[in-house]
Design a protein around this motif. Structure first.
Motif, mmCIF file in Angstrom:
data_model
loop_
_atom_site.group_PDB
_atom_site.id
_atom_site.type_symbol
_atom_site.label_atom_id
_atom_site.label_comp_id
_atom_site.label_asym_id
_atom_site.label_seq_id
_atom_site.Cartn_x
_atom_site.Cartn_y
_atom_site.Cartn_z
ATOM 1 N N TYR A 106 43.233 34.384 41.558
ATOM 2 C CA TYR A 106 42.999 35.241 40.399
ATOM 3 C C TYR A 106 43.517 36.649 40.646
ATOM 4 O O TYR A 106 44.195 37.248 39.797
ATOM 5 C CB TYR A 106 41.508 35.274 40.065
ATOM 6 N N THR A 107 43.213 37.206 41.829
ATOM 7 C CA THR A 107 43.631 38.571 42.150
ATOM 8 C C THR A 107 45.145 38.681 42.244
ATOM 9 O O THR A 107 45.750 39.656 41.785
ATOM 10 C CB THR A 107 42.999 39.030 43.479
ATOM 11 N N THR A 108 45.775 37.657 42.820
ATOM 12 C CA THR A 108 47.232 37.664 42.969
ATOM 13 C C THR A 108 47.934 37.488 41.630
ATOM 14 O O THR A 108 49.003 38.038 41.407
ATOM 15 C CB THR A 108 47.669 36.556 43.942
ATOM 16 N N GLY A 109 47.318 36.704 40.737
ATOM 17 C CA GLY A 109 47.881 36.589 39.406
ATOM 18 C C GLY A 109 48.406 35.240 39.007
ATOM 19 O O GLY A 109 48.974 35.080 37.936
ATOM 20 N N TYR A 110 48.229 34.206 39.848
ATOM 21 C CA TYR A 110 48.767 32.909 39.469
ATOM 22 C C TYR A 110 47.697 31.951 38.951
ATOM 23 O O TYR A 110 48.010 30.883 38.435
ATOM 24 C CB TYR A 110 49.555 32.264 40.616
#
Length: 335
Positions: free
Chosen positions: A22-26
């Motif tokens: 989630y934090t990385t964006g995928y």
């Protein structure tokens, strides 16, 4: 930051991995507040998760030849089209893809092997020779040398702030740098020494800064900047980065140094800084409204084309300034 999903608790064994995704964006979950962590993954969801990790091009509304293409979700069409083009996935023998069907463990294994290809997951020097598919570097402190890659070379999110050096490497596909940040040693995170490839993509789902340096006989035809980047070209006039395009989301920043050939920005509100050395041609495209250019003291831009109003600052030299639109403000007069 904590994940926003109500169905994921800090005590769950998968919490850390979902938090990273989630934090990385995928990983976006099934809604703004749910992740459905115990549900099966569909074939289209698996393709999207992998496609985002590999920063594949997401072409909205892309046409796909599967017989059941109408069943694909809008969020998956572009990434699945790119994954098919890259040879990472395919459909069934009857021409269908079956996007809503749960993916099997065997199918997922094939998908990962096709995408990752030959993994480089240990620090040190590696000479792979001729590689038919892709190569994925997922750790820091790697020197990859004397290698020809028929597919793509991925330098992935697992790299963190470490350093990767490529020496005498030929890539017939593309080089995708999507994990390297700013070097902890104050050096460039990725060094290209005697490297050739038709294209290089600098991207990062978390919008961290990527730094890269070209040396020796390195020759990259097209470089795409999609995340804040520091690019240094230490080659002669006939080598290095032929064309650098800033084409990330609005506000993408590029700091460039060395013997630069051509830079074009098409990103709105972008910021291009020539920190040292010179750039032969720098163009602010008409699509890059609200952008700025800085030519710092001791640096130079031989030809600066402004196809939209832009702010030009700095104490460097501009030999020729072509203003093709109103709204430009420049601190210096061209030579």
């Amino acid at each position: 930051p904590a994940v926003p999903f109500r169905d994921v608790k800090a005590s769950d064994w998968y919490y850390d991995d979902i938090n990273i995704g989630y934090t990385t964006g995928y990983f976006n979950g099934t809604s703004k507040t749910t992740a459905a962590p115990r549900n099966s993954v569909t074939r289209e969801q698996a393709a999207v998760l992998l496609g985002r990790n590999l920063v594949l091009d997401d072409e909205p509304g892309a046409s796909i030849d599967f017989t059941d293409a109408s069943k694909l979700s809008n969020y998956s069409r572009g990434l699945i089209r790119s994954a098919v083009t890259e040879g990472i996935l395919s459909g069934y023998g009857d021409g269908s893809f079956r996007p809503k069907q749960s993916i099997t463990r065997g199918q997922m294994a094939v998908l990962l092997v096709n995408a990752i290809g030959t993994p480089v997951s240990k620090s040190g020097t590696h000479a792979l020779g001729a590689v038919f598919g892709n190569v994925t570097v997922s750790t820091s402190g790697v020197t990859l040398r004397d290698t020809t890659i028929a597919g793509n070379l991925y330098i992935t999110g697992g790299l963190g702030l470490g350093n990767v050096t490529l020496e005498n490497v030929t890539v017939l596909g593309k080089i995708v740098v999507c994990g390297a940040g700013e070097s902890e040693k104050g050096e460039n995170s990725v060094i290209l020494r005697g490297v050739s490839a038709p294209s290089l993509i600098l991207d990062n789902l978390a919008n961290n800064t990527v730094s890269i340096r070209a040396e020796g006989s390195t020759k990259i035809d097209q470089t795409s900047i999609r995340t804040p980047s520091y690019v240094e070209d230490a080659t002669d006039d006939s080598h290095g980065f032929t064309v650098i395009r800033v084409e990330g989301e609005a506000g993408t920043a590029l700091t460039a140094a060395g013997n630069l050939k051509e830079i074009v920005t098409v990103s709105p509100n972008s910021a291009v800084t020539v920190a040292k050395g010179s750039v032969r041609v720098l163009t602010v495209d008409e699509r890059a409204a609200g952008s700025s250019v800085a030519v710092l003291s001791g640096a130079a831009a031989k030809i600066l084309n402004l196809d939209t109003g832009a702010a030009v600052t700095g104490r460097g030299d501009v030999e020729q300034l072509n203003v093709n639109a109103p709204g430009t403000k420049a601190d210096m007069l061209p030579d």
